[in-house]
Motif scaffolding. Structure first.
Motif, mmCIF file in Angstrom:
data_model
loop_
_atom_site.group_PDB
_atom_site.id
_atom_site.type_symbol
_atom_site.label_atom_id
_atom_site.label_comp_id
_atom_site.label_asym_id
_atom_site.label_seq_id
_atom_site.Cartn_x
_atom_site.Cartn_y
_atom_site.Cartn_z
ATOM 1 N N TYR A 92 0.855 -1.193 0.000
ATOM 2 C CA TYR A 92 0.000 0.000 0.000
ATOM 3 C C TYR A 92 0.888 1.238 0.000
ATOM 4 C CZ TYR A 92 -4.444 -2.403 0.841
ATOM 5 O OH TYR A 92 -5.575 -3.166 0.703
ATOM 6 N N VAL A 93 0.518 2.198 -0.835
ATOM 7 C CA VAL A 93 1.246 3.467 -0.908
ATOM 8 C C VAL A 93 0.239 4.601 -0.786
ATOM 9 C CG1 VAL A 93 3.053 2.479 -2.356
ATOM 10 C CG2 VAL A 93 1.103 3.589 -3.426
ATOM 11 N N LEU A 94 0.711 5.786 -0.335
ATOM 12 C CA LEU A 94 -0.139 6.966 -0.225
ATOM 13 C C LEU A 94 -0.359 7.595 -1.592
ATOM 14 C CD1 LEU A 94 1.402 8.660 2.930
ATOM 15 C CD2 LEU A 94 -0.800 7.476 2.803
ATOM 16 N N ASN A 95 -1.564 8.059 -1.818
ATOM 17 C CA ASN A 95 -1.827 8.867 -3.006
ATOM 18 C C ASN A 95 -1.321 10.285 -2.778
ATOM 19 O OD1 ASN A 95 -3.060 6.813 -4.508
ATOM 20 N ND2 ASN A 95 -5.030 7.145 -3.486
ATOM 21 N N GLU A 96 -1.423 11.120 -3.779
ATOM 22 C CA GLU A 96 -0.889 12.478 -3.681
ATOM 23 C C GLU A 96 -1.576 13.298 -2.598
ATOM 24 O OE1 GLU A 96 -0.883 14.386 -7.441
ATOM 25 O OE2 GLU A 96 0.506 12.962 -8.366
ATOM 26 N N ASP A 97 -2.873 13.017 -2.311
ATOM 27 C CA ASP A 97 -3.576 13.798 -1.284
ATOM 28 C C ASP A 97 -3.176 13.408 0.133
ATOM 29 O OD1 ASP A 97 -4.704 11.318 -0.980
ATOM 30 O OD2 ASP A 97 -6.699 11.894 -1.684
ATOM 31 N N LYS A 98 -2.369 12.345 0.288
ATOM 32 C CA LYS A 98 -1.888 11.876 1.587
ATOM 33 C C LYS A 98 -3.010 11.394 2.502
ATOM 34 C CE LYS A 98 2.283 13.079 0.399
ATOM 35 N NZ LYS A 98 3.249 12.058 -0.029
ATOM 36 N N LYS A 99 -4.216 11.263 1.971
ATOM 37 C CA LYS A 99 -5.355 10.824 2.777
ATOM 38 C C LYS A 99 -5.951 9.515 2.280
ATOM 39 C CE LYS A 99 -6.712 15.552 4.047
ATOM 40 N NZ LYS A 99 -7.793 16.567 4.007
ATOM 41 N N THR A 100 -5.672 9.157 1.058
ATOM 42 C CA THR A 100 -6.156 7.907 0.489
ATOM 43 C C THR A 100 -4.968 7.050 0.064
ATOM 44 O OG1 THR A 100 -6.342 8.910 -1.705
ATOM 45 C CG2 THR A 100 -8.317 8.933 -0.304
ATOM 46 N N VAL A 101 -5.263 5.781 -0.206
ATOM 47 C CA VAL A 101 -4.180 4.836 -0.493
ATOM 48 C C VAL A 101 -4.455 4.110 -1.804
ATOM 49 C CG1 VAL A 101 -3.622 4.472 1.935
ATOM 50 C CG2 VAL A 101 -5.314 3.002 0.826
ATOM 51 N N ALA A 102 -3.394 3.484 -2.329
ATOM 52 C CA ALA A 102 -3.495 2.643 -3.516
ATOM 53 C C ALA A 102 -2.765 1.335 -3.237
ATOM 54 C CB ALA A 102 -2.890 3.335 -4.732
ATOM 55 N N LYS A 103 -3.352 0.245 -3.702
ATOM 56 C CA LYS A 103 -2.754 -1.077 -3.546
ATOM 57 C C LYS A 103 -2.009 -1.428 -4.831
ATOM 58 C CE LYS A 103 -3.996 -5.802 -2.156
ATOM 59 N NZ LYS A 103 -5.126 -6.711 -1.845
ATOM 60 N N LYS A 104 -0.676 -1.596 -4.722
ATOM 61 C CA LYS A 104 0.143 -1.784 -5.918
ATOM 62 C C LYS A 104 0.751 -3.185 -5.944
ATOM 63 C CE LYS A 104 2.786 1.479 -7.453
ATOM 64 N NZ LYS A 104 2.043 1.856 -8.652
ATOM 65 N N PRO A 105 0.682 -3.851 -7.096
ATOM 66 C CA PRO A 105 1.382 -5.144 -7.241
ATOM 67 C C PRO A 105 2.873 -4.912 -7.468
ATOM 68 C CG PRO A 105 0.270 -4.594 -9.275
ATOM 69 C CD PRO A 105 -0.101 -3.516 -8.299
ATOM 70 N N VAL A 106 3.712 -5.780 -6.893
ATOM 71 C CA VAL A 106 5.168 -5.660 -7.039
ATOM 72 C C VAL A 106 5.749 -7.030 -7.364
ATOM 73 C CG1 VAL A 106 5.387 -3.665 -5.508
ATOM 74 C CG2 VAL A 106 5.508 -5.981 -4.554
ATOM 75 N N THR A 107 6.951 -7.012 -7.951
ATOM 76 C CA THR A 107 7.688 -8.242 -8.255
ATOM 77 C C THR A 107 8.813 -8.398 -7.243
ATOM 78 O OG1 THR A 107 7.198 -8.013 -10.603
ATOM 79 C CG2 THR A 107 8.995 -9.492 -10.000
ATOM 80 N N ILE A 108 8.830 -9.530 -6.546
ATOM 81 C CA ILE A 108 9.815 -9.785 -5.495
ATOM 82 C C ILE A 108 11.061 -10.422 -6.109
ATOM 83 C CG2 ILE A 108 10.256 -10.984 -3.312
ATOM 84 C CD1 ILE A 108 7.207 -11.008 -2.888
#
Length: 351
Positions: A297-313
């Motif tokens: 999970y990372v913060l969106n630009e507004d710092k109040k909402t989040v985004a769930k991002k897929p990553v490669t390990i």
């Protein structure tokens, strides 16, 4: 009077409606807003990194041998036993030479006869009694007889087994009096030279792609706890083993003053020279994982909402995760409060 009562009732109805509207507005105003989830974030670091690979293996000698006789026969003598140290060229075993010596003698006599036949044909040809064809046939017979003698003598030479290198007899496969077929191993030998010891490991394909000849390794042997040995990658396979699907890699190990033996269990730590660009995040930032994929999970630009991002390990290392893809242009990830988050959550960052 009737007009007054009608007006009074209308006033009551209007008042009741007004009160109901006001009560509704009051209840809406009293409804609590969605509470923001407290989260913490940690920075994402990026660097070129050479991973350390760990693999189990066993000590082996590069000069292992399974000597055999070239021809079949009865084993007359075996001069060594299991565990004996042998020197290069030492006689280890021999066949009963009765039959082989007879073959050599037969070939030698056949050569002598062919020589006499050639002399006779030469004289007859000079006296114009024999033809040129007969003379040439006699010469051919002598050549064939000579080659047959060479074969018989060669077979007699390899009716004895000599040690190919300095080493130790690991196992006797056959004993005196047994019939040894041509090419059947009679014993197992292993070299003992200091530069003959290797560890063979099976690398996964993604690790094989990063390992190169000359890469250094640390070899820990269970028989010598606390004493690491230096190793170097001396050979890598060009194709996968069809049974295991791994790529056999050979690591040369120098024993120094220590005594090695085939079969000693080891743990290899390979320091790969080839580097790859990866992003590092704390391991607690990984909310899901399956093989080489995961989510953060990372913060969106507004710092109040989040985004769930897929990553490669790429790999795991102690308390951090190396990410090879999915965190481009991301400076931080959420590490605390992940258990309460969904992609629609509101958050507040706390120190």
């Amino acid at each position: 009077m009737k007009s007054f009562m009608r007006s009074f009732h209308l006033l009551l109805i209007a008042s009741a409606a007004f009160l109901m509207v006001k009560c509704g507005e009051g209840s809406q105003a009293a409804a609590p807003a969605e509470e923001a989830i407290a989260v913490k974030v940690q920075p994402v670091t990026s660097s070129a990194y050479a991973p350390v690979l760990n693999y189990p293996g066993t000590i082996a000698s590069k000069t292992e041998a399974r000597p055999s006789f070239k021809t079949g026969g009865i084993i007359a003598r075996i001069f060594v036993k299991e565990g004996d140290r042998v020197s290069k060229g030492q006689l280890l075993a021999t066949l009963d030479l009765t039959e082989i010596n007879a073959q050599v003698q037969q070939s030698a006599q056949n050569q002598e006869k062919s020589q006499r036949d050639l002399s006779r044909a030469q004289h007859l040809y000079e006296d114009t009694v024999a033809s040129l064809e007969q003379l040439e046939n006699a010469r051919t017979q002598l050549t064939v007889a000579g080659e047959a003698l060479r074969i018989a003598e060669f077979n007699r030479q390899y009716a004895r087994i000599h040690a190919p290198e300095n080493g130790v007899v690991l196992k006797k496969i056959m004993n005196e009096g047994e019939f040894a077929a041509a090419g059947a191993p009679v014993m197992e030998l292993t070299g003992t030279a200091a530069n003959d010891w290797v560890v063979r490991i099976g690398l996964a394909d993604k690790d094989w792609a990063t390992v190169k000849k000359g890469d250094k390794a640390i070899v820990n042997i269970d028989a010598y706890p606390g004493k690491p040995f230096t190793g170097i990658v001396s050979q890598t396979a060009n194709a996968a083993d069809p049974q295991s699907g791994t790529y056999e890699t050979e690591i040369k190990v120098l024993p120094g003053s220590y005594r090695f033996a085939p079969g000693l269990f080891t743990t290899i730590r390979l320091q790969v020279a080839a580097q790859q660009q990866v992003s590092f995040i704390p391991i607690e930032a990984l909310t899901e994982g399956d093989d080489d994929t995961g989510f953060v999970y990372v913060l969106n630009e507004d710092k109040k909402t989040v985004a769930k991002k897929p990553v490669t390990i790429a790999f795991l290392e102690k308390d951090r995760v190396a990410i090879s893809g999915g965190l481009e242009n991301v400076s931080s990830v959420i590490t605390d409060g992940l258990g309460y988050l969904t992609p629609q959550s509101l958050v507040k960052v706390v120190p």
